[in-house]
Enzyme design. Structure first.
Site, PDB file in Angstrom:
ATOM      1  N   CYS A 123      -3.902   6.163  -0.048  1.00  0.00           N
ATOM      2  CA  CYS A 123      -3.360   4.875  -0.489  1.00  0.00           C
ATOM      3  C   CYS A 123      -2.996   4.881  -1.972  1.00  0.00           C
ATOM      4  CB  CYS A 123      -4.350   3.759  -0.182  1.00  0.00           C
ATOM      5  SG  CYS A 123      -4.777   3.670   1.569  1.00  0.00           S
ATOM      6  N   TYR A 131      -2.851  -8.730  16.420  1.00  0.00           N
ATOM      7  CA  TYR A 131      -1.841  -8.180  17.328  1.00  0.00           C
ATOM      8  C   TYR A 131      -1.763  -9.006  18.613  1.00  0.00           C
ATOM      9  CZ  TYR A 131      -2.451  -4.531  13.918  1.00  0.00           C
ATOM     10  OH  TYR A 131      -2.545  -3.875  12.733  1.00  0.00           O
ATOM     11  N   ARG A 150      -3.230   3.659  12.550  1.00  0.00           N
ATOM     12  CA  ARG A 150      -2.759   4.881  11.873  1.00  0.00           C
ATOM     13  C   ARG A 150      -1.787   5.649  12.743  1.00  0.00           C
ATOM     14  NH1 ARG A 150      -8.443   6.289   8.722  1.00  0.00           N
ATOM     15  NH2 ARG A 150      -8.470   4.322   7.573  1.00  0.00           N
ATOM     16  N   CYS A 189       0.861  -1.180   0.000  1.00  0.00           N
ATOM     17  CA  CYS A 189       0.000   0.000   0.000  1.00  0.00           C
ATOM     18  C   CYS A 189       0.896   1.228   0.000  1.00  0.00           C
ATOM     19  CB  CYS A 189      -0.903   0.015   1.229  1.00  0.00           C
ATOM     20  SG  CYS A 189      -2.274   1.186   1.063  1.00  0.00           S
ATOM     21  N   SER A 212      -6.501  -3.179  14.626  1.00  0.00           N
ATOM     22  CA  SER A 212      -5.957  -2.471  15.786  1.00  0.00           C
ATOM     23  C   SER A 212      -7.023  -2.000  16.773  1.00  0.00           C
ATOM     24  CB  SER A 212      -5.135  -1.280  15.301  1.00  0.00           C
ATOM     25  OG  SER A 212      -5.919  -0.415  14.497  1.00  0.00           O
ATOM     26  N   LYS A 220     -11.675  -7.576   6.374  1.00  0.00           N
ATOM     27  CA  LYS A 220     -11.114  -6.664   7.356  1.00  0.00           C
ATOM     28  C   LYS A 220     -12.053  -5.492   7.593  1.00  0.00           C
ATOM     29  CE  LYS A 220      -7.338  -3.435   7.758  1.00  0.00           C
ATOM     30  NZ  LYS A 220      -6.282  -2.738   7.090  1.00  0.00           N
ATOM     31  N   GLU A 274     -16.572  -8.199  -4.660  1.00  0.00           N
ATOM     32  CA  GLU A 274     -15.147  -7.883  -4.471  1.00  0.00           C
ATOM     33  C   GLU A 274     -14.309  -9.163  -4.384  1.00  0.00           C
ATOM     34  OE1 GLU A 274     -13.109  -5.507  -4.514  1.00  0.00           O
ATOM     35  OE2 GLU A 274     -14.117  -3.610  -4.179  1.00  0.00           O
ATOM     36  N   LYS A 315     -12.332  -4.925   2.291  1.00  0.00           N
ATOM     37  CA  LYS A 315     -11.801  -4.037   3.316  1.00  0.00           C
ATOM     38  C   LYS A 315     -12.723  -2.836   3.447  1.00  0.00           C
ATOM     39  CE  LYS A 315      -7.736  -1.289   4.520  1.00  0.00           C
ATOM     40  NZ  LYS A 315      -6.370  -0.895   4.132  1.00  0.00           N
TER      41      LYS A 315
HETATM   42  C1  PBG Z   1      -2.976   0.245   4.872  1.00  0.00           C
HETATM   43  C2  PBG Z   1      -3.514  -0.531   6.001  1.00  0.00           C
HETATM   44  C3  PBG Z   1      -4.326  -0.113   7.072  1.00  0.00           C
HETATM   45  C4  PBG Z   1      -4.469  -1.218   7.915  1.00  0.00           C
HETATM   46  C5  PBG Z   1      -3.787  -2.271   7.329  1.00  0.00           C
HETATM   47  N1  PBG Z   1      -3.232  -1.833   6.130  1.00  0.00           N
HETATM   48  C6  PBG Z   1      -4.844   1.243   7.409  1.00  0.00           C
HETATM   49  C7  PBG Z   1      -5.900   1.868   6.629  1.00  0.00           C
HETATM   50  O1  PBG Z   1      -6.429   1.336   5.667  1.00  0.00           O
HETATM   51  O2  PBG Z   1      -6.193   3.009   6.976  1.00  0.00           O
HETATM   52  C8  PBG Z   1      -5.214  -1.229   9.218  1.00  0.00           C
HETATM   53  C9  PBG Z   1      -4.839  -2.302  10.167  1.00  0.00           C
HETATM   54  C10 PBG Z   1      -5.330  -2.152  11.550  1.00  0.00           C
HETATM   55  O3  PBG Z   1      -6.106  -1.246  11.915  1.00  0.00           O
HETATM   56  O4  PBG Z   1      -4.919  -2.990  12.367  1.00  0.00           O
HETATM   57  N2  PBG Z   1      -3.880   0.691   3.946  1.00  0.00           N
END
Ligand code: PBG
Length: 322
Positions: free
Chosen positions: A130, A313, A205, A120, A274, A248, A233, A195
């Site tokens: 992105c 995590y 972030r 990304c 996260s 996700k 998708e 996603k």
């Molecule tokens: C990159 C990306 C993100 C996450 C994984 N790859 C952030 C986003 O899309 O803003 C988030 C992972 C997480 O919150 O644990 N695009």
């Protein structure tokens, strides 16, 4: 008087019978541990909203990876925090970028761990989006070129698997083709197929220093209201050559995991993001829930919904218990 002939409690009577009829199980084999790599040496900076997770310089990353390997965790996924950022995210596809150097170090020193890279641009662009921004919008097709370069540079450094997370249209096919042309037909592709534009990415972030500097990601990530679109998708990414498809976030989208599981015979991953991690940690720190039990229960729910793999995590903590 009504008397039950079938008594479900018989199968719950003690630990052995419960163990025998248990339908789902968690294993260390299921886990992929996300790790954040930053410049420097001897850096191990805890992420305040993600206790037990760190920004790691390459030497510390190698140490952390070796520990995960010794706990039996099969794979890690890498996120990079570059030295500097620019409009086109050039650190993402630089041969000597933070991720490319990290992969080389890992491959030299931690032999038995599968190395996945997040593909990304948001961690590398000054605007935090992105892709390539033109007139305030992310240009899809110009972004594809850069993502392909990024994926190929990860493969050239030795990555075993690449995982595009940008949500541009057509990127799986574009990246698969670029990898094949460059001779990396054995590199596996895990697509962030479904996603969502989610509020649960907040702590990430902070960890990756990648919040968008203007606007949001709603013009490329999915609307949380949509479930049928998730099937489209996923179907597209499979057609374009994805080996593994991902949903996700995980917990607020267990219905989506379940429907992808029934629709497609491909390995399915769930990203326990996260914010999901931070909620459990925060509530546990306040003594409001039992953090360990809540962790295991939520990971198990992702397996029960149909996920084969879980990016989490909690990988290290859960691996210690299992
Ligand atoms: C990159 C990306 C993100 C996450 C994984 N790859 C952030 C986003 O899309 O803003 C988030 C992972 C997480 O919150 O644990 N695009």
């Amino acid at each position: 008087m009504y008397f039950p002939i079938y008594r479900p409690r018989r199968l719950r009577a003690d630990a052995n019978i419960r163990r025998m009829v248990r339908e789902t199980s968690l294993s260390v084999d299921d886990f992929i541990a996300p790790l954040f790599v930053c410049p420097g040496e001897g850096v191990r900076r805890e992420i305040s909203s993600m206790p037990g997770n760190y920004q790691l310089s390459i030497d510390e990353l190698v140490r952390e990876a070796a520990e995960l390997e010794s706990l039996g965790v099969p794979a890690i996924i890498l996120f990079g925090i570059p030295e500097s950022k620019d409009e086109l995210g050039s650190g993402a596809y630089d041969e000597h970028g933070i991720i490319q150097e990290a992969i080389r170090a890992l491959k030299a020193e931690v032999k038995d761990l599968l190395v996945i890279t997040d593909v990304c641009l948001c961690e590398y662009t000054s605007h935090g989006h992105c892709g390539v921004v033109e007139e305030g919008r992310v240009n899809n097709d110009k972004t594809l070129e850069l993502l392909a370069q990024e994926a190929v540079s990860h493969a050239a450094a030795g990555a075993d698997m690449v995982a595009p997370s940008d949500m541009m249209d057509g990127r799986v096919g574009f990246i698969r083709n670029a990898l094949d042309v460059a001779g990396f037909d054995q590199v596996t592709l895990m697509a962030y197929a479904v996603k969502y534009a989610s509020a649960f990415y907040g702590p990430f972030r902070e960890a990756a220093e990648s919040p968008p500097q203007f606007g949001d990601r709603k013009s490329y990530q999915m609307d949380p209201a949509n479930a049928r679109e998730a099937l489209r998708e996923a179907a597209l990414d499979i057609e374009e050559g994805a080996d593994i498809i991902m949903v996700k976030p995980a917990l607020p989208y267990l219905d989506i995991i379940h429907s992808l599981r029934s629709e497609f015979d491909y390995p399915l991953a769930a990203y326990n993001v996260s914010g999901e991690f931070a909620m459990i940690k925060a509530a546990a720190a306040k003594g409001w829930i039992d953090g360990e039990q809540a962790m295991l229960e939520s990971l198990l729910s992702m397996k029960r919904a149909g996920a084969d793999l879980i990016l989490t995590y909690f990988a290290k903590e859960a691996a210690r218990i299992l």
